[in-house]
Design an enzyme around this catalytic site. Structure first.
Site, PDB file in Angstrom:
ATOM      1  N   CYS A  58      -6.284 -27.447  10.219  1.00 29.38           N
ATOM      2  CA  CYS A  58      -4.949 -26.833  10.312  1.00 29.38           C
ATOM      3  C   CYS A  58      -4.076 -27.595  11.301  1.00 29.38           C
ATOM      4  CB  CYS A  58      -5.044 -25.355  10.688  1.00 29.38           C
ATOM      5  SG  CYS A  58      -5.242 -24.990  12.444  1.00 29.38           S
ATOM      6  N   GLN A  73     -12.136   6.740  -4.080  1.00 31.44           N
ATOM      7  CA  GLN A  73     -12.601   7.341  -2.833  1.00 31.44           C
ATOM      8  C   GLN A  73     -13.937   8.051  -3.098  1.00 31.44           C
ATOM      9  OE1 GLN A  73     -11.568   6.998   0.181  1.00 31.44           O
ATOM     10  NE2 GLN A  73      -9.428   6.331   0.100  1.00 31.44           N
ATOM     11  N   HIS A  93      -3.643 -20.365  13.157  1.00 28.06           N
ATOM     12  CA  HIS A  93      -5.021 -20.852  12.992  1.00 28.06           C
ATOM     13  C   HIS A  93      -5.909 -19.814  12.315  1.00 28.06           C
ATOM     14  CE1 HIS A  93      -8.967 -22.556  13.849  1.00 28.06           C
ATOM     15  NE2 HIS A  93      -9.303 -21.347  14.286  1.00 28.06           N
ATOM     16  N   GLY A 125     -11.506   3.830   1.723  1.00 29.08           N
ATOM     17  CA  GLY A 125     -12.372   4.675   2.531  1.00 29.08           C
ATOM     18  C   GLY A 125     -13.592   3.982   3.088  1.00 29.08           C
ATOM     19  N   CYS A 167     -11.719 -27.988  11.945  1.00 27.05           N
ATOM     20  CA  CYS A 167     -10.572 -27.349  11.281  1.00 27.05           C
ATOM     21  C   CYS A 167      -9.463 -28.358  11.036  1.00 27.05           C
ATOM     22  CB  CYS A 167     -10.055 -26.198  12.138  1.00 27.05           C
ATOM     23  SG  CYS A 167      -8.637 -25.326  11.410  1.00 27.05           S
ATOM     24  N   ASP A 206      -3.234   8.129  -1.746  1.00 33.72           N
ATOM     25  CA  ASP A 206      -4.553   8.754  -1.759  1.00 33.72           C
ATOM     26  C   ASP A 206      -4.783   9.414  -0.406  1.00 33.72           C
ATOM     27  OD1 ASP A 206      -4.622   6.244  -0.454  1.00 33.72           O
ATOM     28  OD2 ASP A 206      -6.794   6.160  -0.615  1.00 33.72           O
ATOM     29  N   ASP A 255       0.860  -1.179   0.000  1.00 32.80           N
ATOM     30  CA  ASP A 255       0.000   0.000   0.000  1.00 32.80           C
ATOM     31  C   ASP A 255       0.901   1.234   0.000  1.00 32.80           C
ATOM     32  OD1 ASP A 255       0.889   0.367   2.604  1.00 32.80           O
ATOM     33  OD2 ASP A 255      -0.936  -0.381   3.520  1.00 32.80           O
ATOM     34  N   SER A 256       0.319   2.400  -0.165  1.00 36.97           N
ATOM     35  CA  SER A 256       1.129   3.608  -0.350  1.00 36.97           C
ATOM     36  C   SER A 256       1.600   4.213   0.956  1.00 36.97           C
ATOM     37  CB  SER A 256       0.304   4.659  -1.098  1.00 36.97           C
ATOM     38  OG  SER A 256      -0.740   5.134  -0.260  1.00 36.97           O
ATOM     39  N   GLY A 257       1.065   3.737   2.077  1.00 40.74           N
ATOM     40  CA  GLY A 257       1.367   4.359   3.359  1.00 40.74           C
ATOM     41  C   GLY A 257       0.471   5.535   3.672  1.00 40.74           C
ATOM     42  N   GLY A 258      -0.432   5.855   2.744  1.00 46.12           N
ATOM     43  CA  GLY A 258      -1.301   7.010   2.942  1.00 46.12           C
ATOM     44  C   GLY A 258      -2.178   6.892   4.170  1.00 46.12           C
ATOM     45  N   PHE A 259      -2.736   5.703   4.395  1.00 47.91           N
ATOM     46  CA  PHE A 259      -3.615   5.524   5.549  1.00 47.91           C
ATOM     47  C   PHE A 259      -2.868   5.794   6.849  1.00 47.91           C
ATOM     48  CE2 PHE A 259      -5.479   2.957   8.943  1.00 47.91           C
ATOM     49  CZ  PHE A 259      -6.808   3.354   8.888  1.00 47.91           C
ATOM     50  N   CYS A 310      -4.946 -27.161  15.089  1.00 52.07           N
ATOM     51  CA  CYS A 310      -6.115 -27.900  15.568  1.00 52.07           C
ATOM     52  C   CYS A 310      -5.877 -29.409  15.562  1.00 52.07           C
ATOM     53  CB  CYS A 310      -7.344 -27.546  14.740  1.00 52.07           C
ATOM     54  SG  CYS A 310      -7.955 -25.864  15.060  1.00 52.07           S
ATOM     55  N   ASP A 347      -7.791  -7.450   2.143  1.00 52.59           N
ATOM     56  CA  ASP A 347      -6.706  -7.550   3.124  1.00 52.59           C
ATOM     57  C   ASP A 347      -7.187  -6.977   4.440  1.00 52.59           C
ATOM     58  OD1 ASP A 347      -5.015  -4.874   4.034  1.00 52.59           O
ATOM     59  OD2 ASP A 347      -6.242  -4.553   2.243  1.00 52.59           O
TER      60      ASP A 347
END
Length: 380
Positions: free
Chosen positions: A309, A192, A338, A219, A307, A149, A95-99, A312, A269
């Site tokens: 995994c 946005q 898990h 957003g 599960c 953004d 990501d751009s790091g904007g958040f 488990c 994500d």
């Protein structure tokens, strides 16, 4: 020039806008819809790359802001980019790091040129512009890179969102112009516009004019009611090109994954699975379980009987609770493993349900078992 990231539609859901697809990247093929584990600082917290491979993860997300501050994109580039630095053979999205920058509040100042801010680590002054962010992301070497953004808060006035959107669209153009590795890295634009559907349409149309390899919706999941998020998704997603990936940023609660897929989203994500894992909370088919609760001190059953995994198959709730209460690192590793498995397996089953034309049936079954209440999952 061939785009470094390509989308292939495999099957459409007969009853919804859900779609089964495939995204080809320079570092492998990703079956969609897909959940991308978040590796903010070039690591998915507590997990080794080979564990992610074992779980079937094909792409992870890393953060431009954090990696710029530490260790610095120059170090990562000299190591062979993120893939070489963290020894990860799959795809990477940065990501751009904007958040993160816009979350600094009093430590940053926004202008049309970019964002001046101070490092949360040492207070040193920094500046992110579309040009500098592209240079950082080019150096990090991810397969998919995001434009910078402005991430407006919720709620925000229409006037604020108007200015913010104009800035974000201008920055998208500048990002495309500054992108130096378009044959190797796919630049995605970010739609946005807050809850205003006309602004969302305007943003989508302007970004489509830039002919980018993929598009994200930003957003959302920032505090707005779930029905509003779903309304914006239902309106915005169909505006995006059908032959390119559609990415909903920062969303990963199980019910939101279903609702996003139903409205045509391909990629998701979120820090949710690993963050709640570090608090001792785990996903199960019957809803979330807080393993630190006293009721599990002598519970010798697995986290989730259904599960498959490794956790488990191997350990009990009582043992994992003991590790968590004793503040043993293994406890955090097991709950994280898990939870990541749970979401990756959920997305695999969603893909199968679309292929079999039974997506809505699978959604109903999951909601009934999970005890979906309509409340937003806690990521704190």
């Amino acid at each position: 020039m061939t785009a470094p990231v390509r989308y292939e539609l495999i099957r459409r859901c007969k009853d919804t806008n859900a779609r089964r697809g495939r995204v080809t990247t320079p570092h492998g093929v990703i079956e969609t819809p897909v959940f991308m584990p978040v590796g903010t600082q070039a690591t998915v917290k507590t997990m080794a790359p080979w564990e992610l491979e074992e779980l079937g993860a094909k792409i992870i997300l890393s953060n431009t802001y954090h990696l710029h501050l530490r260790p610095g994109e120059d170090i990562v580039e000299r190591a062979g980019g993120l893939h070489g630095f963290m020894n990860w053979s799959g795809a990477v999205l940065t990501d751009s790091g904007g958040f993160q920058v816009f979350s600094l509040s009093g430590l940053r100042k926004i202008t049309d040129e970019g964002v001046a801010f101070r490092s949360h680590i040492d207070g040193s002054p920094r500046f992110f512009s579309p040009e500098s962010v592209m240079a950082i992301e080019n150096a990090l070497g991810a397969d998919i890179i995001m434009q910078i953004d402005e991430c407006p808060p919720y709620p925000a006035s229409r006037e604020y969102l108007r200015t913010s959107l104009d800035r974000t669209l201008n920055w998208a153009k500048r990002c495309k112009e500054a992108h130096r590795r378009p044959e190797e890295q796919a630049l995605f634009g970010i739609v946005q516009g807050g809850e205003h559907l006309d602004m969302r349409r305007e943003a989508a149309e302007a970004l489509i004019d830039l002919d980018l390899p993929g598009y994200a919706i930003g957003g959302l999941s920032v505090g707005e009611p779930k029905p509003l998020m779903y309304e914006v998704l239902a309106h915005t997603t169909p505006l995006l090109p059908a032959d390119k990936p559609r990415y909903l940023m920062g969303v990963g609660a199980p019910d939101d994954l279903f609702e996003g897929v139903e409205r045509g989203i391909d990629m998701f994500d979120c820090v949710l699975p690993t963050r709640i894992a570090r608090n001792g909370t785990v996903f199960t088919k019957n809803g979330k379980v807080v393993l630190k609760h006293a009721r599990y001190k002598d519970d010798f059953s697995p986290i989730d009987e259904s599960c498959s995994c490794r956790v488990c198959r191997t350990f009990t709730k009582a043992y994992i609770r003991h590790l968590l209460k004793a503040e043993e690192i293994l406890g955090l590793r097991l709950t994280s493993y898990h939870n990541v498995h749970f979401l990756l397996k959920l997305m695999e089953n969603i893909r199968i349900s679309i292929e079999q034309d039974r997506f809505l049936e699978f959604k109903r079954e999951f909601y009934q078992s999970y005890g979906y209440t309509g409340q937003r999952e806690d990521v704190d």
